[in-house]
Design an enzyme around this catalytic site. Sequence first.
Site, mmCIF file in Angstrom:
data_model
loop_
_atom_site.group_PDB
_atom_site.id
_atom_site.type_symbol
_atom_site.label_atom_id
_atom_site.label_comp_id
_atom_site.label_asym_id
_atom_site.label_seq_id
_atom_site.Cartn_x
_atom_site.Cartn_y
_atom_site.Cartn_z
ATOM 1 N N ASP A 174 0.807 -1.222 0.000
ATOM 2 C CA ASP A 174 0.000 0.000 0.000
ATOM 3 C C ASP A 174 0.840 1.273 0.000
ATOM 4 O O ASP A 174 0.424 2.304 0.546
ATOM 5 C CB ASP A 174 -0.959 0.020 1.204
ATOM 6 C CG ASP A 174 -1.966 -1.113 1.162
ATOM 7 O OD1 ASP A 174 -2.305 -1.558 0.049
ATOM 8 O OD2 ASP A 174 -2.404 -1.564 2.233
ATOM 9 N N GLU A 175 2.024 1.221 -0.603
ATOM 10 C CA GLU A 175 2.865 2.416 -0.643
ATOM 11 C C GLU A 175 3.297 2.773 -2.066
ATOM 12 O O GLU A 175 4.204 3.568 -2.255
ATOM 13 C CB GLU A 175 4.101 2.217 0.249
ATOM 14 C CG GLU A 175 3.771 2.144 1.730
ATOM 15 C CD GLU A 175 5.014 2.211 2.605
ATOM 16 O OE1 GLU A 175 6.086 2.545 2.092
ATOM 17 O OE2 GLU A 175 4.893 1.930 3.819
#
Length: 286
Positions: free
Chosen positions: A230-231
């Site tokens: 999720d980055e």
Amino acid sequence: MKPINHYILTWQCPDTSGVLAKVSQSLYQHGAFITETSQYSDPYTSIFFSRIAFDDRNLTVSIAQFRQAIAELAQPLAMNFQLRERDDFPNVVIAVSKDDHCLVSLLTKVKAGVLPINVAAVVSNHLDCQALVDWHKIPFHHLPISSSTKAQQESELQALLINYKTDLLVLARYMQILSDDFCQQWQGRAINIHHSFLPSFKGAKPYHQAHQRGVKVIGATAHYITSDLDEGPIIVQEVKAINHSLTIEQMVHSGHDIEATALSHAVRMHAEQRVCLNQGKTVILL
């Protein structure tokens, strides 16, 4: 009358004086009729980004010869470029688990002709979405997964992507963590939807995290996948105002709409070559 073909040229290079003029001059010399242009010069990375749409109504050479001319121009400019016919839609494979709201949105927009992609197949680790996919007459592949078969299942997924000559993998609420090797191989070619306004509330159950913090807006983030969960570089973010009266379940249902909207927008912009990677973030050429 000769049919008019439309093309999209997206390119980036180190920002120096005259780079846009040189590319524009090449298009002019070869008779390319420019219909749309956008560009951005990043003052921090010193990289120039541009997207040019054109047609061949006055083109004086074949498109193959034009591509070669751009390739020759690209060398001294250290320029990376992508040139394709506008209506040559990218092959897309969609991966999904149980929730179908993002998948429904994507397939509906494709059927309506407003999302310029070719959905080659849908892959899932569950059977919940098979009836929907079958109704759209799209190949459905069930790849169940367990802790002991995770590596094998991912290898099967890779084989399917190769078989379908996949240009873009879309993770439409595919609730599995992909390996670092897989993420690296599909860098810039795989889009995920996270049901939160990143970088806040990463990982599992972001709506539960948001509810505990008493947030006043909820969001969804479409981003390219990376080995860091999720980055990845953010493409689209959508938000919706809420208040204290919403339960977690109501927040989840309310979030479905913005998740579907964010993912559809991100896929469309990628398909139209409007998204450029700029180190850890993106440049969107509208």
